[in-house]
Write an enzyme that holds these catalytic residues in place. Structure first.
Site, PDB file in Angstrom:
ATOM      1  N   THR A  72       0.831  -1.212   0.000  1.00 54.84           N
ATOM      2  CA  THR A  72       0.000   0.000   0.000  1.00 54.84           C
ATOM      3  C   THR A  72       0.859   1.253   0.000  1.00 54.84           C
ATOM      4  O   THR A  72       0.612   2.189  -0.773  1.00 54.84           O
ATOM      5  CB  THR A  72      -0.943  -0.004   1.214  1.00 54.84           C
ATOM      6  OG1 THR A  72      -1.884  -1.078   1.083  1.00 54.84           O
ATOM      7  CG2 THR A  72      -1.720   1.306   1.299  1.00 54.84           C
ATOM      8  N   ASN A 151      -5.171  -9.665  -8.063  1.00 57.10           N
ATOM      9  CA  ASN A 151      -5.161 -10.434  -6.822  1.00 57.10           C
ATOM     10  C   ASN A 151      -6.441 -11.226  -6.585  1.00 57.10           C
ATOM     11  O   ASN A 151      -6.470 -12.110  -5.730  1.00 57.10           O
ATOM     12  CB  ASN A 151      -4.917  -9.501  -5.637  1.00 57.10           C
ATOM     13  CG  ASN A 151      -5.890  -8.333  -5.617  1.00 57.10           C
ATOM     14  OD1 ASN A 151      -5.898  -7.523  -6.547  1.00 57.10           O
ATOM     15  ND2 ASN A 151      -6.702  -8.237  -4.592  1.00 57.10           N
ATOM     16  N   GLN A 179       1.026  -9.038  -6.108  1.00 53.12           N
ATOM     17  CA  GLN A 179       0.552 -10.418  -6.242  1.00 53.12           C
ATOM     18  C   GLN A 179       1.395 -11.224  -7.229  1.00 53.12           C
ATOM     19  O   GLN A 179       1.446 -12.448  -7.149  1.00 53.12           O
ATOM     20  CB  GLN A 179      -0.915 -10.430  -6.686  1.00 53.12           C
ATOM     21  CG  GLN A 179      -1.640 -11.726  -6.428  1.00 53.12           C
ATOM     22  CD  GLN A 179      -1.732 -12.078  -4.953  1.00 53.12           C
ATOM     23  OE1 GLN A 179      -1.271 -13.138  -4.535  1.00 53.12           O
ATOM     24  NE2 GLN A 179      -2.314 -11.186  -4.152  1.00 53.12           N
ATOM     25  N   SER A 199       5.575  -6.571  -1.959  1.00 57.93           N
ATOM     26  CA  SER A 199       5.305  -6.777  -0.539  1.00 57.93           C
ATOM     27  C   SER A 199       5.772  -8.169  -0.136  1.00 57.93           C
ATOM     28  O   SER A 199       5.565  -9.143  -0.866  1.00 57.93           O
ATOM     29  CB  SER A 199       3.805  -6.629  -0.248  1.00 57.93           C
ATOM     30  OG  SER A 199       3.575  -6.638   1.144  1.00 57.93           O
ATOM     31  N   CYS A 327      -8.298  -6.762   1.925  1.00 60.93           N
ATOM     32  CA  CYS A 327      -8.544  -5.415   2.459  1.00 60.93           C
ATOM     33  C   CYS A 327     -10.022  -5.062   2.447  1.00 60.93           C
ATOM     34  O   CYS A 327     -10.441  -4.116   3.097  1.00 60.93           O
ATOM     35  CB  CYS A 327      -7.769  -4.382   1.645  1.00 60.93           C
ATOM     36  SG  CYS A 327      -5.988  -4.675   1.647  1.00 60.93           S
TER      37      CYS A 327
END
Length: 382
Positions: A72, A151, A179, A199, A327
């Site tokens: 994010t 994702n 992803q 990430s 999320c």
């Protein structure tokens, strides 16, 4: 009770070797990497080594890699920075309707500040039309942001084609690869991309650590202020343990990449095959692109059984799955990705995402398929 975890697209368990690699940086090599004494230098050396390792995995120079708190922050930094540095040229941004909310909500925030955003539609497989994207470019376009792979349905976008167009027109191109990391070979020496987000927790690394790739000459407007860390681009005391864990996770991935992808592909195929055998081809609808897709994500609809009902029953059986992005999975709203794909109503409202990981087994696929079939038959017979 059975406990089966089919939600690796949301997050993965941290690999035991990653945990072991991180532990010394909590208790032994605990120095602040900005300190000049030996403890600080030791911590700084670990960060340098980890940065070099991660950079090698994705094909870039170590200085081009900026550590963040996760996907994010990486997405937000890329979009807000580009908006600010390009404001003198224009205020038009291009993205797609199926982006992660880390991109969509950032764009919506910029719209409130007077920027214009074109949200490109996708086809029924979740793919952006490159020709339509090119036609959407204007003289005042300052940024294009398209995710590498979705994702929710796993569809892979034509990133190289889009990047080639962006380069030819001198428009900064950002790619959310959160992803995709670990499932698609990434070589930033070759890809025409200016910024790319990553990430660690999607690849059996720790939560709270991510990275943003910045091509040479790509300007960056820091979101935070207060220190000289990360070459003055992202201040704040470095998270030594998490950075080391991120690097270790990718090292493990690199050593087993082919075998892991083959295993995930087979698990996905076995799940589709078994569900079809148990319920019939008309009762199982696979969403997303048939070929251009990630190996570990299976988005499937069971017409006549609502998503919420299926997820609740699966949870009671000890099976973790999802309705879409982690999320937003707490929301009862229909997935914005599936809506953008213009799927039939009965498909749209009965979609479930199963995402597989290294720890899953063929036996779990069989158990889950049997339980899913039982749930579907019970609900439909009512």
């Amino acid at each position: 009770m059975t406990h089966i975890y089919f939600d690796h697209a949301a997050t993965t368990p941290v690999h035991p070797e990653v945990v072991q690699a991180m532990l010394p940086y909590f208790t032994q090599v605990f120095g602040n990497a900005s300190s000049t004494h030996s403890a600080g230098r030791e911590a700084r050396a670990a960060i340098h080594q980890a940065r070099e390792s991660i950079a090698s995995f994705i094909g870039c120079a170590p200085p081009q890699l900026l550590f963040t708190s996760g996907g994010t922050e990486s997405d937000n930094t890329a979009i807000f920075s580009t908006a600010q540095t390009g404001a003198s040229k224009g205020r038009h941004i291009i993205t797609s309707q199926i982006e992660h909310h880390a991109v969509l909500h950032a764009c919506e925030h910029l719209e409130q500040q007077g920027y214009e955003v074109t949200y490109l539609p996708v086809d029924q497989t979740g793919r952006v039309d490159v020709g339509q994207l090119e036609q959407s470019i204007r003289p005042d376009t300052i940024c294009i942001s398209i995710m590498y792979a979705n994702n929710e349905v796993g569809t892979i976008q034509p990133i190289h084609e889009i990047g080639t167009i962006a380069r030819a027109k001198g428009i900064p191109f950002h790619v959310d690869a959160v992803q995709a990391l670990g499932h698609i070979p990434i070589d930033l020496h070759v890809l025409p991309v200016d910024m790319m987000s990553f990430s660690a927790h999607k690849v059996q690394g720790p939560k709270g650590i991510g990275a943003l790739y910045l091509a040479k000459q790509t300007p960056l407007q820091p979101m935070l202020h207060g220190g000289n860390q990360e070459r003055k681009r992202r201040p704040g005391t470095e998270n030594n343990a998490a950075v080391v864990g991120f690097a270790k996770a990718l090292q493990i991935l690199a050593a087993n990449a082919y075998e892991t992808q083959q295993k995930l592909e087979k698990l996905r195929l076995d799940m589709v095959t078994r569900l079809t055998e148990l319920l019939g081809t008309e009762q199982v609808v696979v969403n997303g692109h048939a070929v251009e897709r990630l190996p570990h994500i299976l988005n499937v609809s069971f017409p006549g059984v609502s998503t919420e009902t299926m997820l609740m029953n699966l949870d009671l059986e000890g099976i973790a799955a999802a309705s879409g992005s982690a999320c937003t999975s707490g929301s009862l709203e229909v997935s914005h990705v599936l809506k953008a794909m213009h799927l039939p109503e009965e498909v749209l409202k009965s979609a479930v995402r199963f995402s597989f990981g290294e720890g899953n087994t063929p036996d779990e696929i069989e158990i889950a398929a049997e339980k899913i079939a039982t749930i579907v038959r019970r609900i439909r017979n009512k």
